[in-house]
Design a protein around this motif. Sequence first.
Motif, short mmCIF file in Angstrom:
data_model
loop_
_atom_site.label_atom_id
_atom_site.label_comp_id
_atom_site.label_asym_id
_atom_site.label_seq_id
_atom_site.Cartn_x
_atom_site.Cartn_y
_atom_site.Cartn_z
N PHE A 141 0.82 -1.21 0.00
CA PHE A 141 0.00 0.00 0.00
C PHE A 141 0.86 1.25 0.00
O PHE A 141 1.90 1.32 0.65
CB PHE A 141 -0.92 0.00 1.23
N ALA A 142 0.38 2.27 -0.70
CA ALA A 142 1.05 3.57 -0.83
C ALA A 142 2.45 3.40 -1.43
O ALA A 142 3.34 4.22 -1.19
CB ALA A 142 1.13 4.30 0.51
N GLU A 143 2.64 2.33 -2.24
CA GLU A 143 3.90 2.05 -2.91
C GLU A 143 5.04 1.88 -1.92
O GLU A 143 6.18 2.25 -2.19
CB GLU A 143 4.22 3.13 -3.95
N ARG A 144 4.72 1.30 -0.75
CA ARG A 144 5.73 1.02 0.27
C ARG A 144 5.78 -0.48 0.52
O ARG A 144 4.74 -1.12 0.69
CB ARG A 144 5.44 1.78 1.56
N VAL A 232 -4.59 -0.37 8.45
CA VAL A 232 -3.35 -0.18 7.72
C VAL A 232 -2.23 -0.86 8.50
O VAL A 232 -2.01 -0.55 9.68
CB VAL A 232 -3.02 1.31 7.52
N LEU A 233 -1.53 -1.79 7.86
CA LEU A 233 -0.42 -2.50 8.47
C LEU A 233 0.87 -1.99 7.84
O LEU A 233 0.98 -1.93 6.61
CB LEU A 233 -0.57 -4.01 8.21
N MET A 247 3.43 -1.88 12.94
CA MET A 247 2.30 -1.15 13.51
C MET A 247 1.03 -1.43 12.72
O MET A 247 1.04 -1.58 11.50
CB MET A 247 2.59 0.35 13.51
N LEU A 248 -0.07 -1.47 13.45
CA LEU A 248 -1.39 -1.64 12.86
C LEU A 248 -2.26 -0.46 13.28
O LEU A 248 -2.42 -0.20 14.48
CB LEU A 248 -2.02 -2.95 13.32
N TYR A 249 -2.82 0.25 12.31
CA TYR A 249 -3.71 1.38 12.58
C TYR A 249 -5.10 1.04 12.06
O TYR A 249 -5.26 0.49 10.97
CB TYR A 249 -3.20 2.64 11.89
N THR A 250 -6.11 1.36 12.86
CA THR A 250 -7.48 1.07 12.45
C THR A 250 -8.36 2.30 12.61
O THR A 250 -8.08 3.18 13.42
CB THR A 250 -8.09 -0.08 13.26
N SER A 251 -9.44 2.32 11.84
CA SER A 251 -10.40 3.42 11.92
C SER A 251 -11.76 2.87 11.51
O SER A 251 -11.86 2.09 10.56
CB SER A 251 -9.95 4.55 10.97
N ASN A 252 -12.81 3.28 12.23
CA ASN A 252 -14.13 2.76 11.85
C ASN A 252 -15.25 3.73 12.19
O ASN A 252 -15.15 4.54 13.12
CB ASN A 252 -14.40 1.41 12.51
#
Length: 396
Positions: A141-144, A232-233, A247-252
């Motif tokens: 993701f995001a070309e990374r 997002v991992l 890191m793991l970021y979440t949003s809901n």
Amino acid sequence: MSTAETDPVVGSSPVAAATPAQQPNSLQGLAQRRAEQHQHHHKQNDINSLSSSEHSQFSSDRGSTPPLTDPKISLPGSDSKDKFSAIDDSPQATSSSKPRSKMSSEYDPFAGLSFKVGVAENKNSTYRSKMEDVHTYIANFAERVDWGYFAIFDGHAGKESARWCGNNLHSLLEQEIDLELQEQKDMSETNTHTGQPSDSDTKDHLYKTFIKADEIIEKNAIQGGCTAAVAVLRWESEGSENGHKRMLYTSNVGDSRIVLSRKGKAYRLSYDHKASDKNEIDRVESSGGLILKNRVNGVLAVTRSLGDSYMKDLVLGKPFTTSTQITKDDEFMILACDGVWDVISDAKACKIAADCFKNGLDAQEASRKLCQSAIDASTTDNVTVMVVQFDQGVFD
């Protein structure tokens, strides 16, 4: 190889290829190993996304921030490295969008990466005449290198908002990430930066992305609404020369849910924004709304969503966000719409998936098992399940 499904409101240009980008020095060795292994298996020139399913849910507000501990399941204690917090600011919205493409079932976009993804869905024709869920996942993701984006959008009153989010929300988030890195680069002559957004930056990126998406949906008069659960991992530098962390970021918004399995125990990383929740009831009523039969103004069963512009003063798009450091103890996470969670508990869902892995099955088989389990338990909604299995050996 792949075909693009284009939303009528946005352009039809294909999504940029998910290829490795320049990594910061602290991660360069890891990035090179991942890139070499990935390129050895595949030349990836498509972003890999999928879509599907249906349901009904809604949005969020900042007047009454929900508690960070869900009463139905325990979260890591204060001695844990996990961090959970809600972000609730008020950023401006801008527009940017790209459609996602469908991935061929014969192509594995995650070969050589530190995670595997499986997705299963079922319209549940016994109770539903159409599918209104959409899911998207992206490798690199995001070309990374070795980053992952995972999302489920559960539509109601039509599929338009869910489809738009499936096509575009990842692009809005990538813009936020790139903007932050560019600002850091511009400041690098006078300040020391790692080239990676910080913990709070990434949660803020997710928050801003949800707000932008909500405003664009309203501006373009896209019909209906949808819940959203996004994760997002990614890798981040720890400041030392060779140190890095996962890191793991979440949003809901709404009641689509994200659950992490750690040492066999379920940890919820999302918050159910329902019209039966005390915090959300207080917020809606303080804004002049009513809760009738566990529905906002007797209409919507969820209190936060993307879309539903006609009720935006009550049903908000401001998300609940979390950040969690992924360690060797973390086995997998499950993202699913409420068609699953209405009939299967967090702990049971994690046990079903864990049993699949113990029996040598992969993430795809685990997602199919969870999907069928929800159908067998007589859910009355569309069902979409995404299972993301972590490679624990990466920490060796």
